[in-house]
Design a protein around this motif. Structure first.
Motif: not given
Length: 512
Positions: A192-196, A232-235, A409-410, A416-420
């Motif tokens: 998860d991105m929240a870990d960063v 975390r990029l693939p997620g 979080s991821s 946002r990625v899906l909308e783009a």
């Protein structure tokens, strides 16, 4: 002279060609002759198949048996021809009726006791068989689930030669996966991105890379989160559609990876070690090259951690696939072409010890060592990377503040990625491209709405900071930023931010 025939598939890369396996009995001393450009593993099938037939309690012809693989000028490799060879010989010896074998594709390796063992490449082989007009196929029982992913084919699974004989008599005994295969394994959750903690610039760069499928280069001292962000990029990436999932699954099947849980729906992630060879990264083999890490990362992410530690030959071999999305490997036996449309993520330290330019840390590297380390990543390779970002070491105060602040979080970033991505899909509807990173430069420059003010790009070109390829890269990233912001065309802020994401300070700092 009596004859019998069956069918198999020759795989050259992910492309399959149906191969007719003919068997004929003739006058002469009892022996078996195999012709048709077999490799070593296939040539040994003569003895393997004969022993398997005896092991199953059947009879091998006591005469000269000639086995021909047609077309004879096509190189053939692998052990998956065993079942087709035995079917042709049994039909030739009148042990089974010849009709079913003569119109069926058979795949599988044989053990000496007559068991049918799994083989590589079931999925691409059956895709080729369906395209050639075949309607039935025989596969190892443990691979029925994988074979069933190809629609339009009747799949018969066999676990030994006794079941193969039943199938060739028109009495299939196994049409589903065996019970011991068990239920599908649960999907491994992505980190998860929240870990960063902190690193807002790095998180933003990863989000932009995910939104537009852009290549990414992260540089900075050890412990700043480069590897964490890459994993975390693939997620953040969307699931693969049916067409792309079939592409990826065919490559994984060819590499011998398990597909019992169905098509590969999540974008793959490959992170080879820095001592990997060119063959391991690009693909290779003695006669017919097998897929490498860049093909296993097709439609996903290829992460090269400690990128300067990789062999220069490995890094330079990425040039063509980064642009074309394909890798072509020439061998004496055949020329193989594999898809390799991946997102490249590079991570690098500023020097071998990692502390060059870091406040409060002593760097043990000489200026020449730092320069040589930076130059291991060549200009042509870095010019093909869309986004360059420098991650700085965080002090105690900054780290404490980052830990106290709740990071997104991821799942939030992924929305946002899906909308783009959805905006890109609507804009590129009817074209062969799906993401901004795939667009040819001529399309970006001439067919999409131009930015209102490109003065910042003109100034960078005049100063030698951007190549022609770099201009296209900046425009692609700017379109991704516009998609994330919900703009219908590139705004001035989008273009300025794209220029900022394009410029990196690692090389200039290393050279100073």
């Amino acid at each position: 002279m009596t004859t019998g025939s069956a069918w198999s598939v020759a795989l050259v890369g992910v492309q399959g060609t149906p191969v007719e396996v003919e068997a004929a009995q003739g006058a002469g001393l009892p022996r078996t002759v195999l012709v048709g450009l077999p490799d070593a593993a296939l040539y040994e099938a003569r003895d393997r198949c004969r022993a398997a037939v005896f092991g199953a309690g059947l009879k091998w012809p006591e005469s000269l048996v000639t086995i021909n693989l047609t077309p004879a000028n096509l190189p053939k490799a692998g052990s998956h021809y065993d079942v087709a060879i035995v079917a042709a010989v049994l039909a030739c010896a009148a042990i089974v009726p010849p009709a079913i074998a003569a119109r069926t594709v058979l795949l599988g390796e044989l053990g000496l006791d007559g068991r049918v063992r799994p083989v590589r490449g079931i999925l691409p082989a059956l895709l080729a068989a369906r395209q050639a007009g075949f309607e039935t196929a025989v596969v190892p029982a443990g691979q029925v689930r994988e074979a069933s992913l190809v629609e339009g084919l009747t799949i018969w699974g066999v676990s030994d030669l006794a079941q193969l004989v039943e199938v060739l008599h028109g009495r299939p005994v196994c049409t589903t996966a065996p019970e011991e295969a068990g239920p599908p394994d649960p999907q491994t959750p992505c980190p998860d991105m929240a870990d960063v903690a902190g690193q807002d610039e790095g998180r933003w760069a990863v989000e932009v890379a995910a939104a537009g499928a852009h290549h990414l280069f992260m540089h900075g001292p050890p412990g700043t989160g480069k590897t964490m962000l890459a994993h975390r990029l693939p997620g953040l990436l969307p699931d693969l559609d049916d067409e792309r999932a079939l592409e990826v699954s065919a490559i994984h099947s060819l590499a011998g990876l398990e597909l019992g849980n169905g098509l590969v729906r999540r974008p793959p992630f490959a992170d080879p070690h820095h001592n990997a060879t060119v063959a391991a990264i690009v693909g290779g083999g003695a006669r017919v090259a097998r897929p490498g890490a860049i093909s296993l990362a097709h439609r996903g992410v290829l992460f090269l951690d400690e990128a300067p530690e990789f062999s220069p030959r490995v890094l330079e071999a990425l040039r063509t696939p980064l642009e074309s999305g394909w890798v072509t490997i020439a061998r004496s036996g055949a020329t193989v072409r594999y898809p390799a449309r991946f997102q490249l993520v590079l991570a690098a330290n500023p020097c071998p010890c990692g502390h060059h330019g870091v406040a409060g840390r002593s760097c043990r590297c000489t200026p020449m060592t730092v320069r040589r380390y930076a130059q291991r990543l060549s200009g042509p390779v870095l010019d093909r990377v869309d986004i360059h970002v420098h991650l700085s070491a965080q002090g105690a105060i900054g780290l404490k503040a980052a830990q106290e602040c709740t990071a997104e979080s991821s799942e939030v970033v992924r929305q946002r990625v899906l909308e783009a991505r959805d905006r890109q899909a609507r804009r590129l509807r009817g074209s062969p491209w799906h993401t901004n990173a795939e667009l040819p430069g001529t399309i970006v420059r001439n067919e999409l709405p131009a930015p209102h003010d490109i003065g910042i790009i003109d100034a960078a070109v005049d100063r030698g900071l951007l190549s022609t390829r770099g201009v296209d890269k900046v425009l692609r990233v700017a379109w991704t930023l516009a998609d994330l912001a919900g703009h219908d065309r590139i705004a001035s802020d989008d273009l300025a931010a794209a220029m900022g994401l394009r410029s990196g300070s690692w090389l200039s700092g290393a050279a100073s």
